[in-house]
Design a protein around this motif. Structure first.
Motif, PDB file in Angstrom:
ATOM      1  N   VAL A   4       0.751   4.365  18.826  1.00  0.00           N
ATOM      2  CA  VAL A   4      -0.495   3.704  18.458  1.00  0.00           C
ATOM      3  C   VAL A   4      -1.409   4.741  17.798  1.00  0.00           C
ATOM      4  O   VAL A   4      -1.633   5.811  18.359  1.00  0.00           O
ATOM      5  CB  VAL A   4      -1.185   3.094  19.704  1.00  0.00           C
ATOM      6  CG1 VAL A   4      -2.506   2.469  19.350  1.00  0.00           C
ATOM      7  CG2 VAL A   4      -0.274   2.069  20.353  1.00  0.00           C
ATOM      8  N   VAL A   5      -1.896   4.415  16.588  1.00  0.00           N
ATOM      9  CA  VAL A   5      -2.767   5.330  15.860  1.00  0.00           C
ATOM     10  C   VAL A   5      -3.958   4.568  15.283  1.00  0.00           C
ATOM     11  O   VAL A   5      -3.876   3.367  15.050  1.00  0.00           O
ATOM     12  CB  VAL A   5      -2.025   6.053  14.715  1.00  0.00           C
ATOM     13  CG1 VAL A   5      -0.946   6.949  15.245  1.00  0.00           C
ATOM     14  CG2 VAL A   5      -1.457   5.076  13.718  1.00  0.00           C
ATOM     15  N   LYS A   6      -5.056   5.266  15.062  1.00  0.00           N
ATOM     16  CA  LYS A   6      -6.219   4.714  14.367  1.00  0.00           C
ATOM     17  C   LYS A   6      -6.025   4.977  12.885  1.00  0.00           C
ATOM     18  O   LYS A   6      -5.611   6.067  12.495  1.00  0.00           O
ATOM     19  CB  LYS A   6      -7.512   5.367  14.836  1.00  0.00           C
ATOM     20  CG  LYS A   6      -7.975   4.902  16.186  1.00  0.00           C
ATOM     21  CD  LYS A   6      -8.652   3.570  16.050  1.00  0.00           C
ATOM     22  CE  LYS A   6      -9.376   3.252  17.349  1.00  0.00           C
ATOM     23  NZ  LYS A   6      -9.995   1.962  17.321  1.00  0.00           N
ATOM     24  N   GLN A  13      -1.164  -1.761   4.744  1.00  0.00           N
ATOM     25  CA  GLN A  13      -0.198  -2.364   3.839  1.00  0.00           C
ATOM     26  C   GLN A  13       0.323  -3.644   4.469  1.00  0.00           C
ATOM     27  O   GLN A  13       0.293  -3.802   5.696  1.00  0.00           O
ATOM     28  CB  GLN A  13       0.973  -1.421   3.596  1.00  0.00           C
ATOM     29  CG  GLN A  13       0.608  -0.131   2.925  1.00  0.00           C
ATOM     30  CD  GLN A  13       1.833   0.742   2.705  1.00  0.00           C
ATOM     31  OE1 GLN A  13       2.962   0.328   2.930  1.00  0.00           O
ATOM     32  NE2 GLN A  13       1.610   1.963   2.270  1.00  0.00           N
ATOM     33  N   CYS A  14       0.825  -4.543   3.636  1.00  0.00           N
ATOM     34  CA  CYS A  14       1.446  -5.765   4.152  1.00  0.00           C
ATOM     35  C   CYS A  14       2.614  -5.377   5.057  1.00  0.00           C
ATOM     36  O   CYS A  14       3.366  -4.460   4.754  1.00  0.00           O
ATOM     37  CB  CYS A  14       1.945  -6.637   3.006  1.00  0.00           C
ATOM     38  SG  CYS A  14       0.614  -7.341   2.035  1.00  0.00           S
ATOM     39  N   GLY A  15       2.725  -6.052   6.184  1.00  0.00           N
ATOM     40  CA  GLY A  15       3.782  -5.776   7.147  1.00  0.00           C
ATOM     41  C   GLY A  15       3.356  -4.869   8.285  1.00  0.00           C
ATOM     42  O   GLY A  15       4.059  -4.774   9.288  1.00  0.00           O
ATOM     43  N   ASP A  16       2.224  -4.177   8.143  1.00  0.00           N
ATOM     44  CA  ASP A  16       1.729  -3.332   9.234  1.00  0.00           C
ATOM     45  C   ASP A  16       1.390  -4.184  10.441  1.00  0.00           C
ATOM     46  O   ASP A  16       0.963  -5.330  10.313  1.00  0.00           O
ATOM     47  CB  ASP A  16       0.475  -2.562   8.809  1.00  0.00           C
ATOM     48  CG  ASP A  16       0.777  -1.394   7.886  1.00  0.00           C
ATOM     49  OD1 ASP A  16       1.952  -1.001   7.774  1.00  0.00           O
ATOM     50  OD2 ASP A  16      -0.180  -0.880   7.270  1.00  0.00           O
ATOM     51  N   GLN A  17       1.578  -3.619  11.625  1.00  0.00           N
ATOM     52  CA  GLN A  17       1.237  -4.312  12.863  1.00  0.00           C
ATOM     53  C   GLN A  17      -0.054  -3.732  13.420  1.00  0.00           C
ATOM     54  O   GLN A  17      -0.127  -2.543  13.701  1.00  0.00           O
ATOM     55  CB  GLN A  17       2.361  -4.196  13.881  1.00  0.00           C
ATOM     56  CG  GLN A  17       3.607  -4.928  13.452  1.00  0.00           C
ATOM     57  CD  GLN A  17       4.663  -4.930  14.532  1.00  0.00           C
ATOM     58  OE1 GLN A  17       4.691  -4.060  15.398  1.00  0.00           O
ATOM     59  NE2 GLN A  17       5.525  -5.908  14.488  1.00  0.00           N
ATOM     60  N   VAL A  59      -8.855   0.713  12.263  1.00  0.00           N
ATOM     61  CA  VAL A  59      -8.168  -0.255  13.112  1.00  0.00           C
ATOM     62  C   VAL A  59      -7.041   0.451  13.869  1.00  0.00           C
ATOM     63  O   VAL A  59      -6.623   1.541  13.510  1.00  0.00           O
ATOM     64  CB  VAL A  59      -7.601  -1.427  12.292  1.00  0.00           C
ATOM     65  CG1 VAL A  59      -8.709  -2.262  11.711  1.00  0.00           C
ATOM     66  CG2 VAL A  59      -6.677  -0.944  11.202  1.00  0.00           C
ATOM     67  N   THR A  60      -6.540  -0.197  14.911  1.00  0.00           N
ATOM     68  CA  THR A  60      -5.441   0.337  15.693  1.00  0.00           C
ATOM     69  C   THR A  60      -4.127  -0.198  15.138  1.00  0.00           C
ATOM     70  O   THR A  60      -3.922  -1.398  15.045  1.00  0.00           O
ATOM     71  CB  THR A  60      -5.584  -0.072  17.173  1.00  0.00           C
ATOM     72  OG1 THR A  60      -6.869   0.361  17.647  1.00  0.00           O
ATOM     73  CG2 THR A  60      -4.506   0.574  18.016  1.00  0.00           C
ATOM     74  N   LEU A  61      -3.249   0.708  14.759  1.00  0.00           N
ATOM     75  CA  LEU A  61      -1.988   0.369  14.146  1.00  0.00           C
ATOM     76  C   LEU A  61      -0.858   0.728  15.093  1.00  0.00           C
ATOM     77  O   LEU A  61      -0.849   1.795  15.694  1.00  0.00           O
ATOM     78  CB  LEU A  61      -1.832   1.157  12.837  1.00  0.00           C
ATOM     79  CG  LEU A  61      -0.591   0.921  12.014  1.00  0.00           C
ATOM     80  CD1 LEU A  61      -0.675  -0.450  11.345  1.00  0.00           C
ATOM     81  CD2 LEU A  61      -0.467   1.998  10.966  1.00  0.00           C
ATOM     82  N   LEU A  62       0.099  -0.176  15.241  1.00  0.00           N
ATOM     83  CA  LEU A  62       1.292   0.064  16.065  1.00  0.00           C
ATOM     84  C   LEU A  62       2.417   0.492  15.143  1.00  0.00           C
ATOM     85  O   LEU A  62       2.785  -0.244  14.229  1.00  0.00           O
ATOM     86  CB  LEU A  62       1.673  -1.201  16.841  1.00  0.00           C
ATOM     87  CG  LEU A  62       2.849  -1.101  17.772  1.00  0.00           C
ATOM     88  CD1 LEU A  62       2.532  -0.152  18.922  1.00  0.00           C
ATOM     89  CD2 LEU A  62       3.217  -2.468  18.321  1.00  0.00           C
ATOM     90  N   MET A  63       2.931   1.699  15.362  1.00  0.00           N
ATOM     91  CA  MET A  63       4.003   2.223  14.497  1.00  0.00           C
ATOM     92  C   MET A  63       5.313   2.269  15.262  1.00  0.00           C
ATOM     93  O   MET A  63       5.358   2.503  16.407  1.00  0.00           O
ATOM     94  CB  MET A  63       3.650   3.626  14.012  1.00  0.00           C
ATOM     95  CG  MET A  63       2.414   3.663  13.165  1.00  0.00           C
ATOM     96  SD  MET A  63       1.999   5.309  12.639  1.00  0.00           S
ATOM     97  CE  MET A  63       3.044   5.460  11.230  1.00  0.00           C
TER      98      MET A  63
END
Length: 63
Positions: A4-6, A13-17, A59-63
């Motif tokens: 999880v990153v900010k 990008q499209c497809g990011d969670q 925002v918080t992004l799930l990688m």
């Protein structure tokens, strides 16, 4: 293993969670920035629910 990153909205990008309001969403479409620096983001979850958010802050992004 997920990480999880900010992330600032200009990097989305499209497809990011994303995790917004304790719910996992996938970016379907993003437009912006507009003249005041906001991004309009269309999101969909695993159940097919759709929403739109106006994003200006990281925002918080799930990688």
């Amino acid at each position: 293993m997920s990480k999880v990153v900010k992330l600032s909205p200009d990097k989305l990008q499209c497809g990011d969670q994303l995790i917004l309001k304790n719910h996992l969403w996938q970016v379907a479409c993003i437009s912006g920035p507009d003249r005041i620096g906001t991004y309009d983001v269309s999101l969909v979850d695993n159940y097919g629910n759709k929403t739109q958010e106006i994003i200006v802050e990281p925002v918080t992004l799930l990688m």
